[in-house]
Design a protein around this motif. Structure first.
Motif, PDB file in Angstrom:
ATOM      1  N   ALA A   1      16.220  85.579  31.546  1.00 13.10           N
ATOM      2  CA  ALA A   1      16.245  85.616  30.079  1.00 13.10           C
ATOM      3  C   ALA A   1      15.554  84.399  29.472  1.00 13.10           C
ATOM      4  CB  ALA A   1      17.685  85.682  29.590  1.00 13.10           C
ATOM      5  N   ASP A   2      14.881  84.625  28.323  1.00 10.96           N
ATOM      6  CA  ASP A   2      14.251  83.528  27.576  1.00 10.96           C
ATOM      7  C   ASP A   2      15.062  83.142  26.351  1.00 10.96           C
ATOM      8  OD1 ASP A   2      11.798  82.920  28.887  1.00 10.96           O
ATOM      9  OD2 ASP A   2      11.240  84.996  28.426  1.00 10.96           O
ATOM     10  N   MET A   3      15.870  84.093  25.885  1.00  9.05           N
ATOM     11  CA  MET A   3      16.631  83.875  24.651  1.00  9.05           C
ATOM     12  C   MET A   3      17.800  84.849  24.658  1.00  9.05           C
ATOM     13  SD  MET A   3      16.873  82.539  21.454  1.00  9.05           S
ATOM     14  CE  MET A   3      15.279  81.988  20.822  1.00  9.05           C
ATOM     15  N   GLY A   4      18.974  84.373  24.269  1.00  4.77           N
ATOM     16  CA  GLY A   4      20.132  85.260  24.218  1.00  4.77           C
ATOM     17  C   GLY A   4      20.788  85.219  22.851  1.00  4.77           C
ATOM     18  N   VAL A   5      21.233  86.388  22.362  1.00  5.06           N
ATOM     19  CA  VAL A   5      21.912  86.460  21.070  1.00  5.06           C
ATOM     20  C   VAL A   5      23.279  87.115  21.274  1.00  5.06           C
ATOM     21  CG1 VAL A   5      21.811  87.362  18.721  1.00  5.06           C
ATOM     22  CG2 VAL A   5      19.697  86.664  19.881  1.00  5.06           C
ATOM     23  N   LEU A   6      24.329  86.362  20.989  1.00  3.80           N
ATOM     24  CA  LEU A   6      25.685  86.885  21.127  1.00  3.80           C
ATOM     25  C   LEU A   6      26.065  87.563  19.812  1.00  3.80           C
ATOM     26  CD1 LEU A   6      27.255  83.657  22.722  1.00  3.80           C
ATOM     27  CD2 LEU A   6      26.169  85.573  23.910  1.00  3.80           C
ATOM     28  N   ALA A   7      25.996  88.882  19.796  1.00  2.00           N
ATOM     29  CA  ALA A   7      26.271  89.625  18.552  1.00  2.00           C
ATOM     30  C   ALA A   7      27.477  90.529  18.731  1.00  2.00           C
ATOM     31  CB  ALA A   7      25.031  90.421  18.136  1.00  2.00           C
ATOM     32  N   VAL A   8      28.479  90.015  19.408  1.00  2.00           N
ATOM     33  CA  VAL A   8      29.735  90.765  19.635  1.00  2.00           C
ATOM     34  C   VAL A   8      30.777  90.277  18.632  1.00  2.00           C
ATOM     35  CG1 VAL A   8      29.210  91.094  22.078  1.00  2.00           C
ATOM     36  CG2 VAL A   8      30.522  89.082  21.365  1.00  2.00           C
ATOM     37  N   PRO A   9      31.847  91.059  18.414  1.00  2.00           N
ATOM     38  CA  PRO A   9      32.920  90.560  17.532  1.00  2.00           C
ATOM     39  C   PRO A   9      33.467  89.233  18.055  1.00  2.00           C
ATOM     40  CG  PRO A   9      33.221  92.908  17.953  1.00  2.00           C
ATOM     41  CD  PRO A   9      32.121  92.439  18.864  1.00  2.00           C
TER      42      PRO A   9
ATOM     43  N   ALA B   1      16.962  78.555  28.442  1.00  2.00           N
ATOM     44  CA  ALA B   1      16.937  79.692  27.498  1.00  2.00           C
ATOM     45  C   ALA B   1      17.951  79.459  26.381  1.00  2.00           C
ATOM     46  CB  ALA B   1      17.258  80.999  28.228  1.00  2.00           C
ATOM     47  N   PRO B   2      17.477  79.300  25.131  1.00  2.00           N
ATOM     48  CA  PRO B   2      18.423  79.112  24.035  1.00  2.00           C
ATOM     49  C   PRO B   2      19.366  80.314  23.913  1.00  2.00           C
ATOM     50  CG  PRO B   2      16.188  78.635  23.311  1.00  2.00           C
ATOM     51  CD  PRO B   2      16.073  79.253  24.673  1.00  2.00           C
ATOM     52  N   LEU B   3      20.564  80.020  23.498  1.00  2.00           N
ATOM     53  CA  LEU B   3      21.586  81.043  23.297  1.00  2.00           C
ATOM     54  C   LEU B   3      22.108  80.809  21.882  1.00  2.00           C
ATOM     55  CD1 LEU B   3      23.076  83.166  25.119  1.00  2.00           C
ATOM     56  CD2 LEU B   3      24.727  81.359  25.670  1.00  2.00           C
ATOM     57  N   THR B   4      22.176  81.872  21.100  1.00  3.79           N
ATOM     58  CA  THR B   4      22.712  81.706  19.750  1.00  3.79           C
ATOM     59  C   THR B   4      23.690  82.849  19.473  1.00  3.79           C
ATOM     60  OG1 THR B   4      22.145  81.334  17.419  1.00  3.79           O
ATOM     61  CG2 THR B   4      20.840  82.976  18.593  1.00  3.79           C
TER      62      THR B   4
ATOM     63  N   PRO C   1      27.576  74.509  25.836  1.00  5.25           N
ATOM     64  CA  PRO C   1      26.302  74.322  26.553  1.00  5.25           C
ATOM     65  C   PRO C   1      25.219  73.748  25.644  1.00  5.25           C
ATOM     66  CG  PRO C   1      26.818  76.678  26.289  1.00  5.25           C
ATOM     67  CD  PRO C   1      27.932  75.925  25.649  1.00  5.25           C
ATOM     68  N   ARG C   2      24.335  72.920  26.228  1.00  2.00           N
ATOM     69  CA  ARG C   2      23.242  72.276  25.469  1.00  2.00           C
ATOM     70  C   ARG C   2      22.318  73.290  24.810  1.00  2.00           C
ATOM     71  NH1 ARG C   2      21.030  67.667  25.857  1.00  2.00           N
ATOM     72  NH2 ARG C   2      18.950  68.525  26.229  1.00  2.00           N
ATOM     73  N   GLN C   3      22.187  74.452  25.461  1.00  2.00           N
ATOM     74  CA  GLN C   3      21.242  75.438  24.906  1.00  2.00           C
ATOM     75  C   GLN C   3      21.868  76.337  23.848  1.00  2.00           C
ATOM     76  OE1 GLN C   3      22.695  75.399  27.928  1.00  2.00           O
ATOM     77  NE2 GLN C   3      22.092  77.164  29.167  1.00  2.00           N
TER      78      GLN C   3
END
Lengths: 293, 293
Positions: free
Chosen positions: A63-71, A90-93, A114-116
């Motif tokens: 993964a290069d980028m992750g988006v946590l879009a869960v409740p 990989a940034p995670l937002t 985490p730093r990312q």
């Protein structure tokens, strides 16, 4: 350019972000990950994602980028399943409506923030939910608030900022606590009030008739009461202290207005209503505010 | 066909009715009457009225139909100035949001409720006010509730019904007391809640920032707080008992929800929100309610 974007929870928000980045030609492969294969198949069929898996570890690979879009309530478990696996570069937002709660969930899930990880919240949405409601323009000209933690790397913040700008949003920064206070007032409180109004009327014996005579103003006012109940349950649990504070202020103000009605205090009522109208026109409808002065 | 229509109070509602009847070719001369010559000149310039006067007695001469579209607080004085002068064969109706109060005002002003008076209330409107906001389609497919009094003649009721149908509305009938109870729930309570929310937030020290981050949901929710303060002052005074009853129910329900948040009772919150969403979708958005089942 994001080569491999992973959306955890492919609903209105996650799906719309994927569509916006795709439309901008700024994403290679979009991977969907959730617990619900039916939802993921629908997202694939709608062209929102290219691949899917129900296994977070598999989704994390490459993964290069992750988006946590869960409740919000699902955040800690998801974080735990990504701990030690999510790529360091990989940034995670996320897109949660309470930033302190998300940071705590990430800290518990990962052992530390985490730093990312870049906590984020797009101030956009409709009362609809689900991937079928997703559309690429959802974030255009909307604000996205990022609330980087002390641990968050500048690199991750910059890349998440760029991603949201590509989706058409304006990005602003604030502290997690301040975000939670502001959103409690502008978003969480109105949702609580609207849910309560519909629930309150639905208990009346002549409710069918009452809703029959509800006009446009009522529909607008209660639109947000059609929002996803699980998302809003989690927001109320996660941002409890800030929400309680604004509810209590509101209760005091409502009681004071009730007394003015009871006392037939027309002067007081006119004053309060004029103040409210002037304030709203100024902030939400500057063109009208000008006309009225 | 109405040869000579008199609109008392030429604002959004009175003006839109005049425009609708004009567009349908069902009115000869429209006479505007109010205390404010500037308002009447603007209405004439906009083509909403043909003639105007600030003298109710002059307006009454030769009238075929009269519409009282002034704020509730001005109703009794206006009625008193028409007593003994308003033509017996010309129906008179109003558009006030509290029917018992209007009947009392007319009874006081005329000495008794006149036979040609048909209390009415179009369930339509926008948060805008003033004749400049008037448009002929305002009542199309909207409900108009008529609440004839015991004294009201059938002829007058029939002619007022026909007038509203010409303007595109559907007409229904109920008792004044029942109207006031239903409207308190679907219209007056939401207005009070929205005015209170904006007033409550405007007192917060960081209100400029708070309104800056308010999104679409907030705008929809508070739109009705941009309504005319004098109109709403009068509604709260006129329909006080019914409004107090629904405010008190609402206060109890809000307090109960506040406690669920305080106790972190997720099950209860989800239950309440689901109930509200299901109810709203069923009544306000049947297409979505079907999708969800």
């Amino acid at each position: 350019m994001i080569d491999r974007l992973v959306i955890f929870g492919v609903g209105l928000i996650g799906g719309s972000l994927a569509l916006a980045l795709r439309e901008a030609g700024e994403v290679g492969t979009v991977v969907g990950c959730s617990r619900n294969p039916d939802n993921l198949r629908e997202a694939e069929r709608l062209g929102v994602i290219d691949e899917w898996t129900t296994d977070p570890a598999e989704a994390a690979r490459g993964a290069d980028m992750g988006v946590l879009a869960v409740p919000l309530g699902a955040m800690e478990g998801l974080a735990a399943s990504l701990a030690g696996i999510w790529p360091e570069d990989a940034p995670l937002t996320d897109v949660g409506s309470s930033k302190q709660a998300v940071l705590e969930a990430l800290a518990r899930g990962f052992g530390e923030v985490p730093r990312q990880f870049v906590p984020g919240h797009p101030i956009a949405g409709t009362e609809q939910s689900g991937v079928a409601a997703a559309f690429p323009e959802l974030f255009r000209e909307r604000l996205v608030i990022l609330t980087p933690a002390d641990a968050t790397s500048v690199m991750a913040t910059n890349r998440v900022t760029a991603m949201w700008q590509t989706a058409g949003a304006r990005v602003e920064f604030m502290t997690p606590a301040h975000h939670d206070h502001v959103l409690a007032a502008t978003s969480h409180l109105p949702h609580v009030l609207a849910f309560t109004l519909v629930a309150s009327l639905s208990k009346m014996s002549d409710r069918d008739e009452i809703f029959h005579y509800a006009a446009g103003g009522f529909r607008d006012f209660t639109r947000i009461a059609s929002s996803d109940p699980v998302v809003w349950r989690d927001i109320c649990l996660a941002n409890g202290p800030s929400i309680l504070e604004v509810i209590e202020r509101y209760q005091a103000d409502l009681e004071s207005l009730r007394q003015a009605i009871e006392q037939g205090d027309g002067q007081r009522l006119e004053q309060e209503f004029t103040h409210a109208k002037t304030t709203r026109d100024r902030f939400c409808d500057p063109a009208r505010a000008q006309l009225d002065t």
